[in-house]
Write a protein that holds these residues in place. Structure first.
Motif, PDB file in Angstrom:
ATOM      1  N   ALA A  44       0.823  -1.214   0.000  1.00  0.00           N
ATOM      2  CA  ALA A  44       0.000   0.000   0.000  1.00  0.00           C
ATOM      3  C   ALA A  44       0.859   1.267   0.000  1.00  0.00           C
ATOM      4  O   ALA A  44       0.559   2.221  -0.721  1.00  0.00           O
ATOM      5  N   GLU A  45       1.920   1.262   0.793  1.00  0.00           N
ATOM      6  CA  GLU A  45       2.727   2.475   0.961  1.00  0.00           C
ATOM      7  C   GLU A  45       3.914   2.562   0.015  1.00  0.00           C
ATOM      8  O   GLU A  45       4.476   3.640  -0.174  1.00  0.00           O
ATOM      9  N   ARG A  46       4.311   1.436  -0.540  1.00  0.00           N
ATOM     10  CA  ARG A  46       5.427   1.376  -1.484  1.00  0.00           C
ATOM     11  C   ARG A  46       6.629   2.199  -1.017  1.00  0.00           C
ATOM     12  O   ARG A  46       6.942   3.249  -1.607  1.00  0.00           O
ATOM     13  N   PRO A  47       7.293   1.751   0.034  1.00  0.00           N
ATOM     14  CA  PRO A  47       8.435   2.514   0.553  1.00  0.00           C
ATOM     15  C   PRO A  47       9.486   2.735  -0.533  1.00  0.00           C
ATOM     16  O   PRO A  47       9.821   1.819  -1.275  1.00  0.00           O
ATOM     17  N   ALA A  48       9.983   3.964  -0.594  1.00  0.00           N
ATOM     18  CA  ALA A  48      10.905   4.356  -1.664  1.00  0.00           C
ATOM     19  C   ALA A  48      12.335   3.911  -1.414  1.00  0.00           C
ATOM     20  O   ALA A  48      13.136   3.869  -2.338  1.00  0.00           O
ATOM     21  N   ALA A  51      15.219   3.249   4.348  1.00  0.00           N
ATOM     22  CA  ALA A  51      14.786   3.975   5.544  1.00  0.00           C
ATOM     23  C   ALA A  51      13.275   3.863   5.726  1.00  0.00           C
ATOM     24  O   ALA A  51      12.785   3.624   6.841  1.00  0.00           O
ATOM     25  N   ALA A  52      12.530   4.006   4.644  1.00  0.00           N
ATOM     26  CA  ALA A  52      11.073   3.891   4.711  1.00  0.00           C
ATOM     27  C   ALA A  52      10.645   2.459   5.009  1.00  0.00           C
ATOM     28  O   ALA A  52       9.669   2.231   5.740  1.00  0.00           O
ATOM     29  N   LEU A  53      11.353   1.492   4.444  1.00  0.00           N
ATOM     30  CA  LEU A  53      11.059   0.091   4.743  1.00  0.00           C
ATOM     31  C   LEU A  53      11.290  -0.199   6.221  1.00  0.00           C
ATOM     32  O   LEU A  53      10.472  -0.852   6.866  1.00  0.00           O
ATOM     33  N   TYR A  54      12.401   0.293   6.763  1.00  0.00           N
ATOM     34  CA  TYR A  54      12.719   0.039   8.169  1.00  0.00           C
ATOM     35  C   TYR A  54      11.643   0.594   9.097  1.00  0.00           C
ATOM     36  O   TYR A  54      11.359  -0.005  10.141  1.00  0.00           O
ATOM     37  N   VAL A  55      11.044   1.704   8.746  1.00  0.00           N
ATOM     38  CA  VAL A  55       9.947   2.248   9.563  1.00  0.00           C
ATOM     39  C   VAL A  55       8.807   1.228   9.640  1.00  0.00           C
ATOM     40  O   VAL A  55       8.253   0.965  10.710  1.00  0.00           O
ATOM     41  N   LEU A  56       8.488   0.621   8.507  1.00  0.00           N
ATOM     42  CA  LEU A  56       7.405  -0.368   8.468  1.00  0.00           C
ATOM     43  C   LEU A  56       7.772  -1.649   9.202  1.00  0.00           C
ATOM     44  O   LEU A  56       6.969  -2.192   9.965  1.00  0.00           O
ATOM     45  N   THR A  57       8.987  -2.149   8.965  1.00  0.00           N
ATOM     46  CA  THR A  57       9.370  -3.414   9.599  1.00  0.00           C
ATOM     47  C   THR A  57       9.537  -3.247  11.106  1.00  0.00           C
ATOM     48  O   THR A  57       9.209  -4.151  11.871  1.00  0.00           O
ATOM     49  N   GLN A  58      10.012  -2.094  11.530  1.00  0.00           N
ATOM     50  CA  GLN A  58      10.184  -1.880  12.964  1.00  0.00           C
ATOM     51  C   GLN A  58       8.838  -1.710  13.660  1.00  0.00           C
ATOM     52  O   GLN A  58       8.680  -2.123  14.812  1.00  0.00           O
ATOM     53  N   ALA A  59       7.853  -1.160  12.978  1.00  0.00           N
ATOM     54  CA  ALA A  59       6.498  -1.099  13.537  1.00  0.00           C
ATOM     55  C   ALA A  59       5.947  -2.519  13.712  1.00  0.00           C
ATOM     56  O   ALA A  59       5.320  -2.831  14.729  1.00  0.00           O
ATOM     57  N   TYR A  93      10.157  -7.957  -1.795  1.00  0.00           N
ATOM     58  CA  TYR A  93       9.720  -6.654  -2.292  1.00  0.00           C
ATOM     59  C   TYR A  93      10.866  -5.831  -2.876  1.00  0.00           C
ATOM     60  O   TYR A  93      10.740  -4.625  -3.070  1.00  0.00           O
ATOM     61  N   GLY A  94      11.977  -6.495  -3.167  1.00  0.00           N
ATOM     62  CA  GLY A  94      13.057  -5.839  -3.889  1.00  0.00           C
ATOM     63  C   GLY A  94      14.084  -5.119  -3.041  1.00  0.00           C
ATOM     64  O   GLY A  94      14.904  -4.372  -3.567  1.00  0.00           O
ATOM     65  N   PHE A  95      14.065  -5.345  -1.746  1.00  0.00           N
ATOM     66  CA  PHE A  95      15.026  -4.696  -0.856  1.00  0.00           C
ATOM     67  C   PHE A  95      16.129  -5.696  -0.474  1.00  0.00           C
ATOM     68  O   PHE A  95      16.303  -6.044   0.697  1.00  0.00           O
ATOM     69  N   GLU A  96      16.876  -6.133  -1.477  1.00  0.00           N
ATOM     70  CA  GLU A  96      17.911  -7.146  -1.268  1.00  0.00           C
ATOM     71  C   GLU A  96      19.045  -6.656  -0.378  1.00  0.00           C
ATOM     72  O   GLU A  96      19.758  -7.455   0.226  1.00  0.00           O
TER      73      GLU A  96
END
Length: 109
Positions: A44-48, A51-59, A93-96
């Motif tokens: 839904a949010e498609r982290p760019a 840093a944006a991915l880490y916000v989601l995974t840490q939540a 999701y492409g964050f290798e």
């Protein structure tokens, strides 16, 4: 929302925990729900970036922290399995380049 990522939608999340009698299925189900909600948020949010991915995974990690207080002991086997699932999600999701320790940096387990 349905998961559109084919790799994620067919992945057997937490298979090792489901196969281990030490972990009650209802607790593992709650863990799986956290991971699936994380996937939904990523879609839904498609982290760019990382840093944006880490916000989601840490939540999501914070949700695991709360779950541990209820009825689930996140000990060594579960800790490793959950960390591997976070790494799987990031890669799917492409964050290798994601750092697994950073993905779950807020953990208290």
């Amino acid at each position: 929302m349905n998961i559109s990522n084919q790799q994620v939608s067919t992945h057997p999340f937490l298979k090792a925990l489901y196969g281990d009698g030490y972990y009650p299925d209802h607790a593992v189900d709650r863990c799986k729900e956290i991971l699936l909600r994380l996937c939904e948020r990523i879609e839904a949010e498609r982290p760019a970036g990382l840093a944006a991915l880490y916000v989601l995974t840490q939540a999501a990690t914070d949700e695991f922290n709360d779950l541990q207080d209820d009825d689930f002991d996140i000990e060594t086997v579960a800790r490793e399995e959950i960390a591997e699932e976070f790494w799987f999600v990031a890669n799917a999701y492409g964050f290798e380049d994601a750092d697994v320790e950073e993905l779950i940096a807020t953990r208290d387990w």
